[in-house]
Scaffold this active site. Structure first.
Site, PDB file in Angstrom:
ATOM      1  N   ASP A 429       0.862  -1.188   0.000  1.00 53.68           N
ATOM      2  CA  ASP A 429       0.000   0.000   0.000  1.00 53.68           C
ATOM      3  C   ASP A 429       0.892   1.229   0.000  1.00 53.68           C
ATOM      4  O   ASP A 429       1.130   1.846   1.037  1.00 53.68           O
ATOM      5  CB  ASP A 429      -0.910  -0.036   1.237  1.00 53.68           C
ATOM      6  CG  ASP A 429      -1.892   1.121   1.233  1.00 53.68           C
ATOM      7  OD1 ASP A 429      -1.995   1.821   0.204  1.00 53.68           O
ATOM      8  OD2 ASP A 429      -2.558   1.320   2.271  1.00 53.68           O
ATOM      9  N   GLU A 438      -2.048   1.787  -8.508  1.00 58.91           N
ATOM     10  CA  GLU A 438      -2.657   2.622  -9.535  1.00 58.91           C
ATOM     11  C   GLU A 438      -4.183   2.439  -9.503  1.00 58.91           C
ATOM     12  O   GLU A 438      -4.688   1.361  -9.160  1.00 58.91           O
ATOM     13  CB  GLU A 438      -2.120   2.163 -10.890  1.00 58.91           C
ATOM     14  CG  GLU A 438      -2.862   2.687 -12.084  1.00 58.91           C
ATOM     15  CD  GLU A 438      -2.032   3.677 -12.886  1.00 58.91           C
ATOM     16  OE1 GLU A 438      -1.265   3.222 -13.753  1.00 58.91           O
ATOM     17  OE2 GLU A 438      -2.167   4.880 -12.631  1.00 58.91           O
TER      18      GLU A 438
END
Ligand SMILES: *[C@@H]1O[C@H](CO)[C@@H](O)[C@H](O)[C@H]1NC(C)=O
Ligand SMILES: *[C@@H]1O[C@H](CO)[C@@H](O)[C@H](O)[C@H]1NC(C)=O
Ligand SMILES: *[C@@H]1O[C@H](CO)[C@@H](O)[C@H](O)[C@H]1NC(C)=O
Length: 482
Positions: A429, A438
């Site tokens: 993360d 993304e």
């Protein structure tokens, strides 16, 4: 990569995680919530003037002066991802998928109280596509320059660089882009047919013109609008024009479109089993549509073969996620789940396909120990690679410091499905790791369709809450075309 983690984490993660095939298939995830969140993600990506009922408090008007080469108003539409390019090829594909999900699982959208938002999400795109199509053989496929845009990190409301507009036309054709735009508008016309016939007729006319453009003037949009080459793959246009022809057949019932679709299917050798279903490869989707429309064994076998391969033979991560590509891992899995969920109508063993779709979506929602949907469930991504949501509330400034910050994004980008884990279920993360974090328009589109489909399958036997899905009947076709 797991090797580099402290051993305490490994121990913990083994306790939390369990192999996916030991989970009960009916483990409950809140698909209604997932559907409503996904729609919020699309709302956060809106460009142009926002309406008074905008639900994203940290978003405002932006890119109001986007214009075409002859001064056409090109405001509106959606930003593609973290950046602020309006990129037609994935925007059109995402719209086709969103419209398809709305058509197939309309009652699920209604049951979840999300139908109105579903219509608005599609219309935000189709209003823009109409602007992008100022004359029969002209279509704007991109606003904003990738390299200029990528030097900026901040809020869309603060954009001040020049945003050039790029188009395809007769002398610079792009059959893939025009074809997908035709598909998106045809599919959307079916969505609006029952809520606003006038609007449905308007966008259907654009769809027919764009299809004519795509088939009369052949070429790849990438040769004309080269900016996206670095970021988005492109190959032939055979699948787009076939896909567009079927959507036009569905939207108009003109037999000539079905004939063209079948002719292209042969001409472009589309009967081979595909490996995937995404913006650059629509073969599985068109095989399914041909099967549903014609009920012919050739197409039925093609799509069943694809789903059998996907479910039983496709590569998976150790925890059971279908693994097709390192970019958008989760979206690839959700997209094939969307196709196979709909293919479940074709065969009596279709419940396998429904279970498969549920297993893949449950992975996205948390079955592997974490959620991959921002704002949903336990331990969701806090640092999606998304510049607008990485900015603090105004009037604080926003820039590359916010990109490099180790803190969670100050704004929660509700509903965004991140790219996802690698082939070993490993995920980070981290805002800087766009490979994992993304978010894009197309990553959410198939996901949203499957989630709606699962709501439908969970409730279809309860006739008080949900109507049975009406599979289109084509018995009257011969009469119509007689
Ligand atoms: C755009 O904004 C940046 C930062 O606010 C500023 O430094 C720059 O001069 C502006 N550029 C233009 C063309 O206004
Ligand atoms: C239907 O669509 C037309 C064309 O966009 C628009 O002018 C009209 O206001 C719409 N009607 C309703 C009831 O929304
Ligand atoms: C798909 O798998 C099912 C169940 O194993 C089998 O009955 C069917 O023949 C297969 N279909 C195709 C087209 O491969």
């Amino acid at each position: 990569m797991l090797k580099s983690l402290p051993s305490i984490f490994l121990v913990l993660s083994f306790k939390i995680y369990s192999p996916i095939n030991t989970l009960p298939f009916n483990e409950k995830y809140d698909y209604k919530e997932a559907l409503s969140l996904s729609l919020l993600f699309y709302e956060a990506q809106r460009s142009g003037p926002l309406p008074p009922d905008n639900r994203i408090p940290w978003r405002g008007d932006s890119a109001l002066h986007d214009t075409g080469q002859n001064g056409e108003d090109l405001s509106g539409g959606y930003y593609d991802a973290s950046d602020f390019v309006k990129f037609g090829f994935t925007m059109t594909f995402s719209t086709t998928l969103l419209a398809w999900g709305l058509l197939s699982y309309k009652d699920a959208y209604k049951y979840a109280g999300q139908y109105k938002y579903g219509l608005e999400a599609v219309k935000w795109a189709t209003d823009y596509f109409v602007k992008c199509h100022p004359s029969a053989y002209e279509f704007y496929g991109q606003v904003g320059d990738f390299s200029t845009d990528h030097r900026f990190w901040g809020r869309p409301e603060d954009l001040n660089m020049s945003r050039p507009a790029y188009k395809i036309d007769k002398d610079h054709p792009g059959s893939d882009l025009a074809g997908e735009a035709a598909a998106a508008l045809a599919a959307s016309s079916l969505v609006f047919r029952e809520t606003n016939k006038t609007y449905a007729d308007i966008i259907l006319k654009h769809a027919e013109e764009l299809f004519d453009f795509a088939t009369t003037y052949r070429g790849l949009y990438n040769d004309v609008i080269p900016g996206a080459k670095k970021f988005y793959e492109v190959s032939g246009y055979g699948d787009e024009i076939t896909w567009a022809a079927i959507w036009l057949y569905k939207a108009t019932r003109k037999l000539k479109y079905l004939e063209q679709a079948e002719q292209y299917y042969t001409e472009f050798r589309l009967k081979e089993r595909p490996n995937e279903f995404f913006y650059n490869k629509k073969v599985a989707g068109l095989q399914l549509l041909l099967a549903l429309e014609t009920k012919r064994p050739e197409y039925n076998n093609a799509i069943l073969n694809f789903c059998n391969f996907t479910i039983y033979d496709q590569k998976r991560t150790p925890k059971g996620l279908i693994y097709i590509d390192k970019f958008g891992t989760l979206s690839h899995a959700a997209n094939v789940a969307f196709v196979c969920l709909q293919a479940s109508e074709i065969e009596e063993y279709g419940s396998n396909f429904v279970n498969f779709a549920r297993e893949q979506i449950d992975y996205v929602l948390g079955s592997a120990g974490r959620s991959f949907v921002v704002g949903y469930g336990k331990n969701y991504p806090r640092k999606p690679h998304h510049s607008a949501s990485s900015c603090p509330d105004r009037p604080l400034p926003c820039g590359w410091d916010n990109y490099h910050s180790k803190d969670p994004n100050p704004q929660i980008l509700y509903g965004a499905v991140v790219s996802g884990p690698d082939e070993n279920d490993y995920y980070e993360d981290s805002r800087e790791e766009f490979l994992y974090n993304e978010v894009t328009l197309d990553y959410n589109a198939g996901f949203q369709g499957v989630v709606a489909g699962l709501i439908y399958f969970d409730n279809k036997d309860n006739s008080n809450t949900i109507e049975k899905k009406t599979s289109p009947s084509h018995d009257d076709l011969k009469l119509l075309n007689a």
